[in-house]
Design a protein around this motif. Structure first.
Motif, PDB file in Angstrom:
ATOM      1  N   ILE A  46      40.469 -70.967   4.517  1.00 29.97           N
ATOM      2  CA  ILE A  46      40.763 -69.344   4.230  1.00 29.97           C
ATOM      3  C   ILE A  46      40.567 -69.139   2.808  1.00 29.97           C
ATOM      4  O   ILE A  46      40.017 -68.238   2.282  1.00 29.97           O
ATOM      5  CB  ILE A  46      42.042 -68.893   4.744  1.00 29.97           C
ATOM      6  CG1 ILE A  46      41.948 -68.854   6.447  1.00 29.97           C
ATOM      7  CG2 ILE A  46      42.246 -67.582   4.412  1.00 29.97           C
ATOM      8  CD1 ILE A  46      43.013 -68.915   7.244  1.00 29.97           C
ATOM      9  N   LEU A  47      41.463 -69.886   1.908  1.00 32.87           N
ATOM     10  CA  LEU A  47      41.321 -69.629   0.458  1.00 32.87           C
ATOM     11  C   LEU A  47      40.063 -69.949  -0.306  1.00 32.87           C
ATOM     12  O   LEU A  47      39.598 -69.000  -0.986  1.00 32.87           O
ATOM     13  CB  LEU A  47      42.466 -70.620  -0.175  1.00 32.87           C
ATOM     14  CG  LEU A  47      43.950 -70.263   0.138  1.00 32.87           C
ATOM     15  CD1 LEU A  47      44.576 -71.352  -0.558  1.00 32.87           C
ATOM     16  CD2 LEU A  47      44.369 -68.878  -0.214  1.00 32.87           C
ATOM     17  N   THR A  70      44.458 -73.147   6.134  1.00 39.61           N
ATOM     18  CA  THR A  70      44.864 -72.519   5.039  1.00 39.61           C
ATOM     19  C   THR A  70      43.780 -72.700   3.769  1.00 39.61           C
ATOM     20  O   THR A  70      43.420 -71.718   3.298  1.00 39.61           O
ATOM     21  CB  THR A  70      46.141 -72.785   4.635  1.00 39.61           C
ATOM     22  OG1 THR A  70      46.956 -72.531   5.609  1.00 39.61           O
ATOM     23  CG2 THR A  70      46.590 -71.995   3.253  1.00 39.61           C
ATOM     24  N   GLY A  98      47.151 -77.286   9.582  1.00 43.16           N
ATOM     25  CA  GLY A  98      47.636 -75.944   9.029  1.00 43.16           C
ATOM     26  C   GLY A  98      47.062 -75.977   7.672  1.00 43.16           C
ATOM     27  O   GLY A  98      46.612 -74.760   7.029  1.00 43.16           O
ATOM     28  N   LEU A  99      47.183 -76.817   6.771  1.00 46.16           N
ATOM     29  CA  LEU A  99      46.903 -76.763   5.700  1.00 46.16           C
ATOM     30  C   LEU A  99      45.409 -76.713   5.564  1.00 46.16           C
ATOM     31  O   LEU A  99      44.539 -76.281   4.516  1.00 46.16           O
ATOM     32  CB  LEU A  99      47.432 -78.376   4.873  1.00 46.16           C
ATOM     33  CG  LEU A  99      48.796 -78.399   4.647  1.00 46.16           C
ATOM     34  CD1 LEU A  99      49.182 -79.702   4.216  1.00 46.16           C
ATOM     35  CD2 LEU A  99      49.285 -77.291   3.825  1.00 46.16           C
TER      36      LEU A  99
END
Length: 127
Positions: A121-122, A118, A114-115
């Motif tokens: 995406i960032l 994320t 998940g990290l």
């Protein structure tokens, strides 16, 4: 090269690069399992085992195809975006391990995935 915004065409190149590399990983693992059953000893026997295992040859070709697409991507996107975005291959590798080879995904690894998602995406988003 443009700024940090990733276009649809560049995003497709990311996906093709990541998916061909992931397919390569799947095939290399399948070939390694097959090769492990033959238990080659010594460098020559190992090399002959690799060269006679179709899954390993196809896996290497998958990596080569992914590298070619990645090079094309690098002509269009900043390395500071392209490099970190390829971390999605780690996510796919865990999923391949789980669904393709029955490997467990512990909760802490799920959190890590998940990290990674994320973070990607960032990195590829407009600042």
């Amino acid at each position: 090269m443009k700024g940090d915004l990733v276009t649809l065409q560049e995003f497709v190149l990311f996906l093709v690069s990541i998916l061909t590399n992931s397919l390569g990983q799947f095939l290399l693992k399948a070939g390694a399992i097959k090769l492990g059953a033959t238990a080659p000893h010594g460098a020559i026997a190992f090399l002959l085992g690799v060269l006679s295992t179709p899954e390993l040859l196809l896996g290497l070709m998958g990596y080569a195809a992914g590298a070619m697409v990645y090079i094309l991507l690098l002509t269009r996107v900043n390395l500071s975006v392209a490099g970190p975005a390829t971390a999605l291959a780690y996510v796919i590798a865990v999923l391949i391990g789980h669904f393709g080879f029955g490997e467990a995904i512990p909760p802490l690894r799920l959190l890590g995935l998940g990290l990674i998602i994320t973070g990607v995406i960032l990195v590829i988003s407009r600042p």
